[in-house]
Design a protein around this motif. Structure first.
Motif, PDB file in Angstrom:
ATOM      1  N   ARG A  14       0.840  -1.209   0.000  1.00 49.78           N
ATOM      2  CA  ARG A  14       0.000   0.000   0.000  1.00 49.78           C
ATOM      3  C   ARG A  14       0.870   1.253   0.000  1.00 49.78           C
ATOM      4  O   ARG A  14       1.051   1.883  -1.012  1.00 49.78           O
ATOM      5  CB  ARG A  14      -0.949  -0.050   1.208  1.00 49.78           C
ATOM      6  N   ASP A  15       1.527   1.581   1.126  1.00 47.59           N
ATOM      7  CA  ASP A  15       2.371   2.783   1.130  1.00 47.59           C
ATOM      8  C   ASP A  15       3.582   2.553   0.215  1.00 47.59           C
ATOM      9  O   ASP A  15       4.032   3.460  -0.479  1.00 47.59           O
ATOM     10  CB  ASP A  15       2.840   3.098   2.559  1.00 47.59           C
ATOM     11  N   LEU A  74      -7.118  -0.368   3.535  1.00 46.64           N
ATOM     12  CA  LEU A  74      -7.154   1.023   3.999  1.00 46.64           C
ATOM     13  C   LEU A  74      -8.365   1.774   3.439  1.00 46.64           C
ATOM     14  O   LEU A  74      -8.794   1.519   2.313  1.00 46.64           O
ATOM     15  CB  LEU A  74      -5.862   1.730   3.550  1.00 46.64           C
ATOM     16  N   HIS A  98      -8.715  -0.465   8.138  1.00 46.98           N
ATOM     17  CA  HIS A  98      -7.858   0.594   8.658  1.00 46.98           C
ATOM     18  C   HIS A  98      -8.400   1.926   8.138  1.00 46.98           C
ATOM     19  O   HIS A  98      -8.353   2.175   6.937  1.00 46.98           O
ATOM     20  CB  HIS A  98      -6.423   0.327   8.144  1.00 46.98           C
ATOM     21  N   PHE A 100      -8.442   6.208   8.292  1.00 46.69           N
ATOM     22  CA  PHE A 100      -7.555   7.311   8.694  1.00 46.69           C
ATOM     23  C   PHE A 100      -8.197   8.664   8.442  1.00 46.69           C
ATOM     24  O   PHE A 100      -9.014   8.814   7.531  1.00 46.69           O
ATOM     25  CB  PHE A 100      -6.195   7.212   7.981  1.00 46.69           C
ATOM     26  N   SER A 140      -6.049   5.634  12.231  1.00 44.87           N
ATOM     27  CA  SER A 140      -4.808   6.411  12.107  1.00 44.87           C
ATOM     28  C   SER A 140      -5.096   7.890  12.148  1.00 44.87           C
ATOM     29  O   SER A 140      -5.956   8.382  11.408  1.00 44.87           O
ATOM     30  CB  SER A 140      -4.140   6.138  10.754  1.00 44.87           C
ATOM     31  N   GLU A 142      -3.793  10.809  10.789  1.00 45.13           N
ATOM     32  CA  GLU A 142      -2.814  11.221   9.775  1.00 45.13           C
ATOM     33  C   GLU A 142      -2.127  12.512  10.214  1.00 45.13           C
ATOM     34  O   GLU A 142      -2.755  13.410  10.763  1.00 45.13           O
ATOM     35  CB  GLU A 142      -3.515  11.412   8.420  1.00 45.13           C
ATOM     36  N   ASN A 168      -3.072   4.156  15.443  1.00 44.29           N
ATOM     37  CA  ASN A 168      -1.804   4.411  14.752  1.00 44.29           C
ATOM     38  C   ASN A 168      -1.459   5.895  14.832  1.00 44.29           C
ATOM     39  O   ASN A 168      -2.317   6.751  14.630  1.00 44.29           O
ATOM     40  CB  ASN A 168      -1.948   3.938  13.301  1.00 44.29           C
ATOM     41  N   PRO A 170       0.921   8.127  13.008  1.00 43.44           N
ATOM     42  CA  PRO A 170       1.895   8.280  11.926  1.00 43.44           C
ATOM     43  C   PRO A 170       2.637   9.624  11.972  1.00 43.44           C
ATOM     44  O   PRO A 170       2.036  10.656  12.240  1.00 43.44           O
ATOM     45  CB  PRO A 170       1.038   8.227  10.652  1.00 43.44           C
ATOM     46  N   THR A 172       3.594  11.333   9.372  1.00 39.76           N
ATOM     47  CA  THR A 172       3.318  11.264   7.936  1.00 39.76           C
ATOM     48  C   THR A 172       4.369  11.972   7.082  1.00 39.76           C
ATOM     49  O   THR A 172       4.672  11.551   5.972  1.00 39.76           O
ATOM     50  CB  THR A 172       1.917  11.877   7.674  1.00 39.76           C
ATOM     51  N   HIS A 201       4.007   4.681  12.583  1.00 39.56           N
ATOM     52  CA  HIS A 201       4.117   4.622  11.119  1.00 39.56           C
ATOM     53  C   HIS A 201       4.983   5.826  10.752  1.00 39.56           C
ATOM     54  O   HIS A 201       4.488   6.950  10.685  1.00 39.56           O
ATOM     55  CB  HIS A 201       2.694   4.714  10.556  1.00 39.56           C
ATOM     56  N   HIS A 203       7.632   8.021   8.443  1.00 37.97           N
ATOM     57  CA  HIS A 203       8.215   8.252   7.110  1.00 37.97           C
ATOM     58  C   HIS A 203       9.639   8.760   7.275  1.00 37.97           C
ATOM     59  O   HIS A 203      10.047   9.215   8.332  1.00 37.97           O
ATOM     60  CB  HIS A 203       7.312   9.204   6.312  1.00 37.97           C
TER      61      HIS A 203
HETATM   62  O1  KIV Z   1       1.651   8.295   6.306  1.00 35.59           O
HETATM   63  C1  KIV Z   1       0.472   8.175   6.686  1.00 35.59           C
HETATM   64  O2  KIV Z   1      -0.047   8.966   7.475  1.00 35.59           O
HETATM   65  C2  KIV Z   1      -0.288   7.070   6.145  1.00 35.59           C
HETATM   66  C3  KIV Z   1      -1.628   6.806   6.776  1.00 35.59           C
HETATM   67  C4  KIV Z   1      -2.657   6.498   5.752  1.00 35.59           C
HETATM   68  C5  KIV Z   1      -1.485   5.702   7.788  1.00 35.59           C
HETATM   69  O3  KIV Z   1       0.165   6.366   5.276  1.00 35.59           O
END
Ligand code: KIV
Ligand code: ZN
Length: 506
Positions: A14-15, A74, A98, A100, A140, A142, A168, A170, A172, A201, A203
């Motif tokens: 997904r991501d 998602l 899931h 968000f 989540s 976000e 969650n 994140p 992001t 989560h 990045h």
């Molecule tokens: O980075 C993010 O916030 C996401 C959410 C959809 C979990 O990928």
């Protein structure tokens, strides 16, 4: 669930697929999902069902085949997204929806144009609706990394009461530093006080996704969302292999925490993902980069020969990297071939072994030594094969001299019919694409082209990856594998076309 288990939630499909140019077809996603299950991930986020019928179908087919990991789909906090997500995983043995919604001031004001109170209301409604399909619902926040902690607490409290089992948090945009993430997760974890599992989560925009995930684990997070090879939007997500190997290697710090990952499947999984997406980890990437275990300097080599631990904190075999790399050749029989595949961790069906063996024999006629990476590439081609609506039979090229008229003659099989044609182009590659377009009646636009040598030697296999947009749509990946680069190029272009045709049929 043991309170010491760190659940690994993989979001490569997904991501990870949101990495520029990493889109995969359904067969490829299924093979990655099966490999992730073998790796032992607790949750496979299989996609975003409402994104397109193709995405929905891929999640549905993954759900039919995965019976150990939880399959997750998602959705935005929108009824039609949640319904699609729930329907896409309906046949999974263990399934999770899931949902968000953004909680940071900047996202609420500019993107959502919603007041904080409206965000809470929408989040609660979404969780309640998702709960009508499955008990296992994750929420989540976000852009939690840039959200106010007091507001996060309000949201978390509300979604827990609505039934969310996993929360969650994140980062992001990859903004936070490890000490900040650690402190925020500690505060939220104390606040939630065991009412739900805290997940992170992260990045990698500032290169801290893994460090931030580890800081979160040390402060109460019991689920980490990550991807193979750190694929993902922009600079990517936290790399699964790095998080897992940190927990395993530094048990002096992390014990009694553990993961369910079979680390010997890390290298095969990383290879499969890079073969399918065409995105190789950088050579110096921790754990799975080509140089991760290469000792160049004499002093290091000498040390490692005397005692591996002088310069190695992880054994290559811990991640399933076999250094013996036995070489096969044209005299190797089916038995040796099958044995080698087994020791590389492949359990293929008989007909798949037979087809791969035929390809191996053809290859062995043209390539003296066949290495493990050649075999991995062969098998990846075999297991991710899509219906060959158009099949390349022969290709002839001529006149690539400066000032000449490069031309390509091709024979393609289409529904039992052999079609032969020829075209000229500005170069041989241009001629190849033109003749394929003409025979197949399409006009593909080449967006990207990449060629790599799979293993070593002048006769190395060429792995070609193209990204082609048909009818102005999203670029589709095609793969080609041959000792001849131009043949592999034609295979790759036709592969992208076949993928496009199969997706259109969904
Ligand atoms: O980075 C993010 O916030 C996401 C959410 C959809 C979990 O990928
Ligand atoms: Zn993300």
């Amino acid at each position: 669930m043991s309170k010491n288990l760190i659940k690994i939630f993989d979001t490569t499909l997904r991501d990870g697929e949101q990495s520029p140019g990493a889109s995969m077809n359904t067969e490829e996603k299924i093979q990655i999902a099966l490999q992730l299950q073998k790796l032992g991930v607790d949750v496979i986020e299989a996609g975003f069902a409402a994104a397109s019928p193709g995405d929905f179908d891929a999640i549905r087919r993954i759900s039919e085949q995965i019976d150990k990991s939880t399959v997750c789909s998602l959705a935005r906090c929108v009824e039609k997204d949640i319904k699609a997500a729930a329907e896409s995983i309906a046949s999974a043995k263990y399934r999770r929806v899931h949902v968000f919604l953004a909680t940071s001031p900047i996202h609420m004001e500019y993107k959502l144009k919603m007041k904080p109170s409206e965000v809470i209301k929408r989040a609660v409604e979404a969780v309640q609706y998702a709960k009508s399909f499955t008990d296992d619902v994750e929420f989540s926040c976000e852009d939690a990394g840039r959200s106010e902690i007091s507001f996060l607490k309000e949201v978390l409290d509300a979604v827990i009461n609505a039934g969310a089992l996993t929360l969650n948090i994140p980062d992001t945009v990859g903004y936070r530093l490890p000490n900040e993430i650690g402190a925020r997760i500690k505060e939220l974890s104390d606040f939630v006080n065991g009412r739900a599992v805290i997940s992170v989560h992260n990045h990698n925009d500032l290169g801290l996704a893994v460090a931030n995930s580890l800081a979160a684990i040390e402060n109460g997070a019991r689920q980490v969302e990550c991807t193979i090879n750190g694929l993902g939007e922009r600079a990517g997500n936290a790399a699964l292999e790095e998080i897992v190997m940190n927990i395993k290697t530094r048990q002096d710090i992390f014990a009694p925490l553990y993961t369910n990952i079979n680390t010997k499947e890390i290298y095969p999984t990383s290879k499969l993902v890079s073969l399918i997406t065409g995105i190789e980890p950088q050579p110096n990437k921790a754990i799975v980069g080509k140089n991760a275990f290469a000792h160049e300097s004499g002093i290091h080599q000498d040390g490692v020969l005397k005692n591996k631990e002088t310069y190695e904190i992880i054994q290559p075999s811990d991640i399933g990297l076999d250094r013996n790399n036995l070489v096969l050749g044209k005299h190797s029989g089916r038995h040796a071939f099958k044995d080698r595949l087994q020791s590389l961790g492949y359990t293929l069906k008989d007909e798949e072994v037979n087809e791969a063996f035929e390809k191996f024999k053809l290859l062995a006629d043209r390539k003296k030594e066949i290495f493990d990476d050649d075999l991995r590439a062969l098998v990846a081609e075999e297991i991710t094969k899509i219906p060959q609506i158009f099949e390349l039979i022969t290709l002839q090229l001529s006149d690539c001299n400066p000032g000449g008229v490069p031309n390509a003659a091709i024979t393609i099989r289409h529904h039992d019919q052999l079609i032969t044609d020829a075209a000229i182009g500005n170069g041989t590659m241009d001629a190849v694409f033109k003749v394929i377009d003409r025979v197949c009646g399409v006009g593909g636009e080449l967006k990207d082209y990449k060629v790599d040598a799979v293993s070593q030697g002048k006769d190395a296999l060429a792995k070609v990856i193209v990204k082609v947009a048909f009818d102005g749509g999203k670029p589709i990946i095609g793969h080609g594998l041959n000792v001849d680069t131009m043949y592999a190029t034609a295979q790759a272009y036709i592969g992208a076309l076949n993928s496009y045709m199969s997706m259109k049929q969904v």
